[in-house]
Write an enzyme that holds these catalytic residues in place. Structure first.
Site, PDB file in Angstrom:
ATOM      1  N   PHE A  27     -12.207  16.432  10.998  1.00 20.75           N
ATOM      2  CA  PHE A  27     -12.649  15.565   9.905  1.00 20.75           C
ATOM      3  C   PHE A  27     -12.472  16.255   8.557  1.00 20.75           C
ATOM      4  CE2 PHE A  27     -15.590  12.975   7.419  1.00 20.75           C
ATOM      5  CZ  PHE A  27     -15.256  11.704   7.866  1.00 20.75           C
ATOM      6  N   GLU A  60     -16.868  12.708  19.039  1.00 19.20           N
ATOM      7  CA  GLU A  60     -15.848  12.619  20.091  1.00 19.20           C
ATOM      8  C   GLU A  60     -15.681  13.919  20.877  1.00 19.20           C
ATOM      9  OE1 GLU A  60     -15.735   9.478  17.468  1.00 19.20           O
ATOM     10  OE2 GLU A  60     -15.134  11.466  16.779  1.00 19.20           O
ATOM     11  N   VAL A  89     -21.258  17.116   7.256  1.00 24.56           N
ATOM     12  CA  VAL A  89     -21.866  17.310   5.936  1.00 24.56           C
ATOM     13  C   VAL A  89     -22.807  16.139   5.661  1.00 24.56           C
ATOM     14  CG1 VAL A  89     -21.436  17.610   3.464  1.00 24.56           C
ATOM     15  CG2 VAL A  89     -19.818  18.562   5.129  1.00 24.56           C
ATOM     16  N   HIS A  95     -26.446   8.760   9.038  1.00 21.98           N
ATOM     17  CA  HIS A  95     -25.289   9.111   9.866  1.00 21.98           C
ATOM     18  C   HIS A  95     -25.283  10.600  10.197  1.00 21.98           C
ATOM     19  CE1 HIS A  95     -20.890   9.756  10.643  1.00 21.98           C
ATOM     20  NE2 HIS A  95     -21.149   8.745  11.442  1.00 21.98           N
ATOM     21  N   ASN A 120     -21.460  26.218  20.853  1.00 24.44           N
ATOM     22  CA  ASN A 120     -21.502  25.092  19.922  1.00 24.44           C
ATOM     23  C   ASN A 120     -21.251  25.584  18.504  1.00 24.44           C
ATOM     24  OD1 ASN A 120     -22.039  22.890  18.317  1.00 24.44           O
ATOM     25  ND2 ASN A 120     -23.993  22.401  19.255  1.00 24.44           N
ATOM     26  N   ARG A 134     -20.220  29.115   6.022  1.00 24.29           N
ATOM     27  CA  ARG A 134     -20.377  29.213   7.469  1.00 24.29           C
ATOM     28  C   ARG A 134     -19.040  29.276   8.205  1.00 24.29           C
ATOM     29  NH1 ARG A 134     -24.525  27.616   5.109  1.00 24.29           N
ATOM     30  NH2 ARG A 134     -26.623  27.700   5.955  1.00 24.29           N
TER      31      ARG A 134
END
Length: 163
Positions: A27, A60, A89, A95, A120, A134
């Site tokens: 993304f 996904e 973000v 969302h 993760n 990060r």
């Protein structure tokens, strides 16, 4: 028996030759490049080969992992560990909370149900600046952290299998 299952914090159980799956959500391409760089460096340093599967977003990732694990098992070349990478973000709607919580929950469910070592590396942040801090290997290196977590869990799995 308890002592046989105890490992030092820096467990060096050999994982070279293992096969890992990286599933990344593209993304935010630039941030994802940094996360992937950190993960690949850790896996390569441990002598672990890897395949990369790219999905559109963090939600996904768990489904792609399940599909890939099934396909790998059917092919006779199962994955030994999984690394999930992505970036969420915060925006102006809920969302963020939905994506963050549901992707993490689904990853935990997969790891426990499938007994697969999983790191993760889906970072959840308020700002782009936090994401960059990060993601960069020279800063917090969360991609590398996720790969190290997966490798640590793989070492534990291998060590306990011998106990």
């Amino acid at each position: 028996m308890a002592d046989a299952r105890r490992a030092p914090l820096k467990d060096r159980t050999d994982v070279s030759g293992a096969r890992a799956l990286i599933v990344e959500a593209r993304f935010y391409d630039d941030i994802q490049d940094a996360l992937l760089e950190g993960a690949v460096a850790e896996l390569s340093a441990a002598g672990v080969s890897y395949d990369v599967v790219t999905v559109p977003g963090a939600l996904e990732i768990p489904a792609a992992i399940a599909i890939a694990l099934d396909a790998a098992e059917r092919s006779g070349k199962p994955y030994d560990a999984v690394v999930a990478l992505g970036c969420v973000v915060r925006g102006d709607t809920i969302h963020f909370e939905i994506v963050s919580m549901e992707s993490s929950r689904a990853l935990m469910d997969l790891s426990v149900q499938r007994r697969v070592p999983l790191g993760n590396g889906i970072i959840t942040v308020n700002t782009d600046a936090q994401a960059w801090a990060r993601a960069r290997a020279s800063e917090l290196n969360k991609g590398g952290d996720a790969a190290r977590a997966a490798l640590t869990m793989l070492r534990i799995k291998r060590r306990l299998a011998k106990a």
